[in-house]
Scaffold this active site. Sequence first.
Site, PDB file in Angstrom:
ATOM      1  N   HIS A   2      -8.725  -3.706  -1.701  1.00 42.49           N
ATOM      2  CA  HIS A   2      -7.055  -3.410  -1.674  1.00 42.49           C
ATOM      3  C   HIS A   2      -6.279  -4.034   0.020  1.00 42.49           C
ATOM      4  CE1 HIS A   2      -3.756  -0.720  -1.360  1.00 42.49           C
ATOM      5  NE2 HIS A   2      -4.123  -0.198   0.377  1.00 42.49           N
ATOM      6  N   ASP A   3      -7.784  -4.066   0.637  1.00 40.69           N
ATOM      7  CA  ASP A   3      -7.042  -5.428   1.689  1.00 40.69           C
ATOM      8  C   ASP A   3      -6.276  -6.554   1.529  1.00 40.69           C
ATOM      9  OD1 ASP A   3      -6.772  -2.948   3.770  1.00 40.69           O
ATOM     10  OD2 ASP A   3      -8.448  -3.727   4.823  1.00 40.69           O
ATOM     11  N   ASP A   9      -9.833  -4.173  -6.270  1.00 36.13           N
ATOM     12  CA  ASP A   9      -8.725  -2.664  -5.716  1.00 36.13           C
ATOM     13  C   ASP A   9      -9.284  -1.258  -6.135  1.00 36.13           C
ATOM     14  OD1 ASP A   9      -7.154  -0.850  -3.382  1.00 36.13           O
ATOM     15  OD2 ASP A   9      -5.457  -2.442  -4.038  1.00 36.13           O
ATOM     16  N   SER A  13       0.664  -1.462  -0.206  1.00 38.80           N
ATOM     17  CA  SER A  13       0.050  -0.119   0.531  1.00 38.80           C
ATOM     18  C   SER A  13       1.260   0.958  -0.215  1.00 38.80           C
ATOM     19  CB  SER A  13      -1.077   0.177   1.171  1.00 38.80           C
ATOM     20  OG  SER A  13      -2.187   1.396   0.818  1.00 38.80           O
ATOM     21  N   ARG A  28     -12.073   7.147   9.523  1.00 38.26           N
ATOM     22  CA  ARG A  28     -11.799   5.634   9.420  1.00 38.26           C
ATOM     23  C   ARG A  28     -12.978   4.483   8.461  1.00 38.26           C
ATOM     24  NH1 ARG A  28      -8.109   2.541   9.076  1.00 38.26           N
ATOM     25  NH2 ARG A  28      -8.294   0.294   9.963  1.00 38.26           N
TER      26      ARG A  28
END
Length: 379
Positions: A358-359, A325, A154, A223
């Site tokens: 993405h994670d 992603d 990332s 967040r």
Amino acid sequence: MSPAHPHEFIPPGTRFHALASPFPMKRGGVLHGARIAYETWGTLSPARDNAVLILTGLSPDAHAASSAADPTPGWWEAMLGPGKPIDSDRWFVVCVNSLGSCKGSTGPASIDPATGQPYLLSFPELSIEDIADAAAEVVRGLGIERLACVIGNSMGGMTALSLLARHRRIARAHINISGSARALPFSIAVRSLQREAIRLDPNWNGGAYDDATYPESGMRIARKLGVITYRSALEWDGRFGRVRLDESASAEDDPFGLEFQVESYLEGHARRFVRRYDPNCYLYLSRSMDWFDLADQAGGDTLAALAALAGNGVERALAIGANTDILFPVQQQQEVADGLARGGAEAEFIGMDSPQGHDAFLVDFERFGPAVRDFLDRL
């Protein structure tokens, strides 16, 4: 070393490297008495040629995996350790916490030795290049002239590319995981909204908050925005669908409150995070990603800037990411591989059919683990 501030969160196995003092920052200003937090696994070979450096995303600390110094599981526990894809029986692995963070490295939450008070917004403007230069100092401080490989996840993928560009022959191989050579407009827009949510919270108070008046609402929203982009719509649908909460879980005095399970998940995730990460550090690191563009040093030509890394000593590279992603889309990892190959490096790209977005590199170890293991086994 400066004392810890209450908004710094340092794992018990953390070690520290003192940066050169003064430490110059790319966009102006210097740091005095600054430090970088790091952890290590495995043993450095007599030839000092088996070192692997891990550079992290925005929020992780240096505790990537358990160790004798800290047996608690790390954020990349499934990937790093004896017999694992990043095999600490073979490799001497170093993970650094980014400059500007609140997990042990000097950042806005740290004490400014000149004043005895936290830096807050007096911390110099932070760039990815500064983070890379600080990581390079740790590598040199450990007596390592050339890394076997630098792995960047990332934001760490950006940092790794900057490290390879600014420090000739610092590594012979590179794994770029869900990273990129520059920030795209979509990710800039999302991070801009995250920063705005924090800054518009009255308790942020121009960066001068404390535990009693803390910008919790701004951090929660920031967040939540982040988590939404870290995963994919495919995963959200598979995990939650349109399942509603029990009526008893909804407050009668909040008619527009939480109603769906996905909302409850985001709320719980955000509440666990907000008091474990300093808001000012979040602002600084978020902005550093928006500013980064490897092509700045190559007349705006990203592929040329990446090709130059091969001339800087990168012989082999792997760029991987998840096809779902949306924050660092796979075409950016494809670009990394293409650019390095143009420069003469043996570079490959793998787009993973992972639903986690993405994670994925933090959870889809069945796909990411073998790819990393195979690449390192061939070094």
